[in-house]
Design an enzyme around this catalytic site. Structure first.
Site, PDB file in Angstrom:
ATOM      1  N   ARG A 239       6.871   4.749   7.922  1.00 40.24           N
ATOM      2  CA  ARG A 239       5.572   5.136   8.484  1.00 40.24           C
ATOM      3  C   ARG A 239       5.843   5.555   9.919  1.00 40.24           C
ATOM      4  O   ARG A 239       6.060   4.728  10.792  1.00 40.24           O
ATOM      5  CB  ARG A 239       4.587   3.966   8.454  1.00 40.24           C
ATOM      6  CG  ARG A 239       3.187   4.355   8.953  1.00 40.24           C
ATOM      7  CD  ARG A 239       2.272   3.151   9.081  1.00 40.24           C
ATOM      8  NE  ARG A 239       0.886   3.538   9.310  1.00 40.24           N
ATOM      9  CZ  ARG A 239       0.352   3.779  10.502  1.00 40.24           C
ATOM     10  NH1 ARG A 239       1.076   3.694  11.589  1.00 40.24           N
ATOM     11  NH2 ARG A 239      -0.923   4.126  10.606  1.00 40.24           N
TER      12      ARG A 239
ATOM     13  N   SER B 299      -9.835   6.458   5.323  1.00 44.66           N
ATOM     14  CA  SER B 299     -10.693   6.091   6.457  1.00 44.66           C
ATOM     15  C   SER B 299      -9.987   6.456   7.758  1.00 44.66           C
ATOM     16  O   SER B 299     -10.572   7.021   8.664  1.00 44.66           O
ATOM     17  CB  SER B 299     -10.969   4.591   6.436  1.00 44.66           C
ATOM     18  OG  SER B 299     -11.563   4.230   5.221  1.00 44.66           O
TER      19      SER B 299
ATOM     20  N   SER C  90      -2.476   7.887   7.851  1.00 44.06           N
ATOM     21  CA  SER C  90      -1.103   7.397   7.940  1.00 44.06           C
ATOM     22  C   SER C  90      -0.154   8.554   7.684  1.00 44.06           C
ATOM     23  O   SER C  90      -0.410   9.385   6.813  1.00 44.06           O
ATOM     24  CB  SER C  90      -0.844   6.298   6.900  1.00 44.06           C
ATOM     25  OG  SER C  90      -1.280   5.055   7.399  1.00 44.06           O
TER      26      SER C  90
ATOM     27  N   GLU D 206       0.807  -1.220   0.000  1.00 47.85           N
ATOM     28  CA  GLU D 206       0.000   0.000   0.000  1.00 47.85           C
ATOM     29  C   GLU D 206       0.846   1.279   0.000  1.00 47.85           C
ATOM     30  O   GLU D 206       0.613   2.196  -0.790  1.00 47.85           O
ATOM     31  CB  GLU D 206      -0.889  -0.052   1.250  1.00 47.85           C
ATOM     32  CG  GLU D 206      -1.828   1.089   1.403  1.00 47.85           C
ATOM     33  CD  GLU D 206      -2.832   0.853   2.544  1.00 47.85           C
ATOM     34  OE1 GLU D 206      -3.036  -0.308   2.960  1.00 47.85           O
ATOM     35  OE2 GLU D 206      -3.404   1.843   3.009  1.00 47.85           O
TER      36      GLU D 206
END
Lengths: 426, 426
Positions: free
Chosen positions: A263, A248, A251, A193
């Site tokens: 991340r 939603s 990040s 992703e």
């Protein structure tokens, strides 16, 4: 955000906006004029549309072999928690040397381009399409809860039979893997992703002037229109940056260079929190209606302000009377909820979530000593009020040192990056 | 948080807990045993009670002239957005040389000590009282919306006439100034909120072993009982620290030394957000009932988890399946809300707000290179679930480098600091 904002599509904005506002104005009528609001959204989209959007050297970027015998490489998907993003590459079919595939491809194109609305939730974002030397990249959006429907609407039966594999990213690439295999005999080729997200974003930052834009802020006055970022043809100044992806959830990625990222943070208070709480607290049932309502609402009926506690500003620490001390704090007291309209609640939710995203972004930018923050993700789709709030918040906290940048392709970078990665890796 | 948690008062916890649970168990009955929950709260409070709480050299700290002719200096107030905190110093009245004042003082004491519950919302936190060489400091709590009632219940008519001035901090010291002057001819002597907060906190950290405590964490296992911090008699290791005060909203202070601090951050997502949203989303109408419900709820009916998107964990970035991707994200989809109980919603709200406070705290600690975070404010009053969640979150994000510390006098430092400042400044 399961209901997709169809009303602000540049292609038919006035028509559908009117249809939409007819439904809602009676419920949340306030002093603000619908024409003003319509104008603001149109101005924003026209401004974005006018940005150059041709990737001149796209064919260098990906080596797409259009002579292949299947259609697989023309698609890519990103199936997230709320939305499913689909890339379709309309390439020059003269290169195809298989007549059956040529015919199928033509039928596929007829199907896709005959409309911009697919079924209940699908939409093609026409003004976001990107021309390349030999074709055009198209961007399509469905609700994830209707992803099965999407497959049948876009591909139709004949095409599905000729697709062996679809490149896909996002959680849905795992969750729906079994379904695709069982129902269509299609293999899901999975891409990570975040890697996809950054591949798509970096490609457009490098090759598509001007993907990114900002708002100019003088003191507390924010520019009405978005201003394209200066395009750096040498691509030297892209890195490092902080990427805050608001889907939603949220990040936060620290992107050091083309190949290095981490991340570093995230938040569970994101776009689906906004819409989930809108649905639970109001009678509003679509994301675009909630955005519209939030423009009209007055959250001082909902939030506890510094002025409610102090009777005015808190002078010694420069906290103004109208500053929010506690979101939804007024509701903690008896006899308050009746005074708040659905629009007031939508406004409070939008500002609460946007402010919080801005704060997490700012604190991470400070931590990693970054002066550039890009905001991506579909929470910002046609969400001018949220983008302006983010821009102002980042400017305020950083005393103008850090700038918030926004992106024309908001939530499509994951799908686009998957498309690039799939073709690069051939 | 307008309704005050009376049920967890150590003095009558079992009786009122039973009364309370009788009201609520039918609504949110789950597998968890009420006895377990009762035991946990009692264990927590008994543990705190057992910490030494005598300020040996309190009389050195403030030079209270008990020979004065009025009662003003025995009181201090902190009127916040939701709660009004009152300090009463029960000193040795033998020092009083005015018989009329002696009598009034005795009547005042009789009134205050005849009960621990005052009117609808008032409570005296008996187990938090602090013994000094010549007296005892008492801590009383009212809802701010009942502050006028509080004055009449605590002071009664005869006393009010003999009070000329009350030292006071918090927004209410401005907001209610006019009311006190007009109705009781009492002047409000204002003290800055943050200065009071830090004066109270630093005094107890220095002179009251052991005001502060933490939880021990091994991997993901958190100690059941709070563990008192090691008391540093030399007071060398108190500074610097980050103070995160969670009342109606959140303030974050970087405290460099006794006299230097800065409000570096804050958040409008605080205690009144929790209770405001509880009231708007559920049938629960008291703060303690909401806390109780949140222990019993299962927020996976409310939140969108990583597993809901991926069908499992997101392996490459080590995000477990049960991690929250989006708070209230499930509600963004149709047909989901009926599956969630009031308890599920309370749990989701408590975890959402606690996590967010923890994140803002952690990011600020990183930014200022601090390894010690104190959490204060009445959101944490008897809120073991929130404290443990904060402790775990800070431990997790900082890989054990930063420790979360909690404070026995949670939300009383502003009032206490005002009391100290008022007497020091004489």
């Amino acid at each position: 955000m399961p209901t997709i904002n169809k009303s602000y599509n540049i292609n038919n904005e006035e028509k559908s906006f009117k249809k939409f506002t007819n439904k809602t104005t009676n419920e949340h009528s306030t002093g603000s004029s619908n024409n003003d609001i319509l104008n603001e959204v149109i101005k924003h989209q026209v401004a974005l549309k006018s940005f150059a959007r041709i990737i001149e050297n796209y064919e260098d970027l990906i080596e797409l072999d259009t002579k292949q015998y299947n259609l697989d490489s023309l698609f890519a998907m990103d199936i997230g928690g709320s939305l499913c993003k689909i890339i379709f590459y309309d390439c020059n079919i003269e290169n195809f040397d298989n007549n059956e595939i040529k015919e199928l491809f033509n039928s596929l194109k007829n199907n896709i381009f005959s409309t911009e609305d697919y079924g209940f939730s699908g939409i093609r974002d026409r003004y976001k399409s990107i021309k390349t030397k030999n074709g055009c990249i198209h961007f399509i959006l469905f609700e994830t809860q209707r992803v099965k429907n999407a497959v049948e609407l876009i591909f139709q039966n004949d095409i599905i039979k000729n697709i062996k594999q679809i490149s896909c990213t996002g959680g849905g690439s795992y969750k729906f893997e079994e379904y695709f295999r069982e129902h269509y005999d299609i293999e899901i080729k999975k891409y990570d992703e975040f890697k996809s997200l950054l591949t798509g974003l970096n490609a457009l930052l490098k090759y598509s002037p001007n993907e990114s834009y900002h708002y100019k802020i003088d003191n507390t006055i924010i520019s009405d229109k978005p201003i394209p970022d200066v395009y750096d043809a040498d691509k030297k100044s892209i890195f490092p940056y902080l990427l805050v992806n608001v889907g939603s959830g949220v990040s936060v990625l620290h992107v050091k260079d083309e190949n290095t990222f981490e991340r570093v943070s995230g938040s569970g208070i994101g776009g689906a929190t906004f819409f989930g709480l809108v649905r639970a607290l109001t009678n509003i049932n679509s994301f675009d209606e909630a955005l519209q309502a939030s423009r009209e609402g007055d959250s001082s009926n909902v939030n506890m302000l510094v002025g409610d506690i102090y009777g005015g500003e808190y002078q010694s620490f420069n906290l103004p009377a109208e500053m929010v001390a506690s979101f939804f704090g007024k509701f903690a007291k008896n006899g308050t909820m009746d005074k708040a309209s659905d629009a007031d609640i939508c406004n409070a939710l939008l500002v609460m979530i946007t402010n919080n995203v801005g704060q997490v972004a700012y604190l991470n930018a400070m931590r990693y000593n970054l002066t550039k923050i890009y905001f991506s993700g579909n929470f910002l789709r046609s969400n001018v009020i949220a983008m302006k709030a983010l821009a102002k918040a980042i400017h305020f906290w950083s005393h103008g040192e850090i700038q918030a940048h926004f992106l024309k392709h908001e939530g499509y970078f994951g799908a686009l990056g998957t498309f690039f990665l799939n073709n690069l890796s051939k």
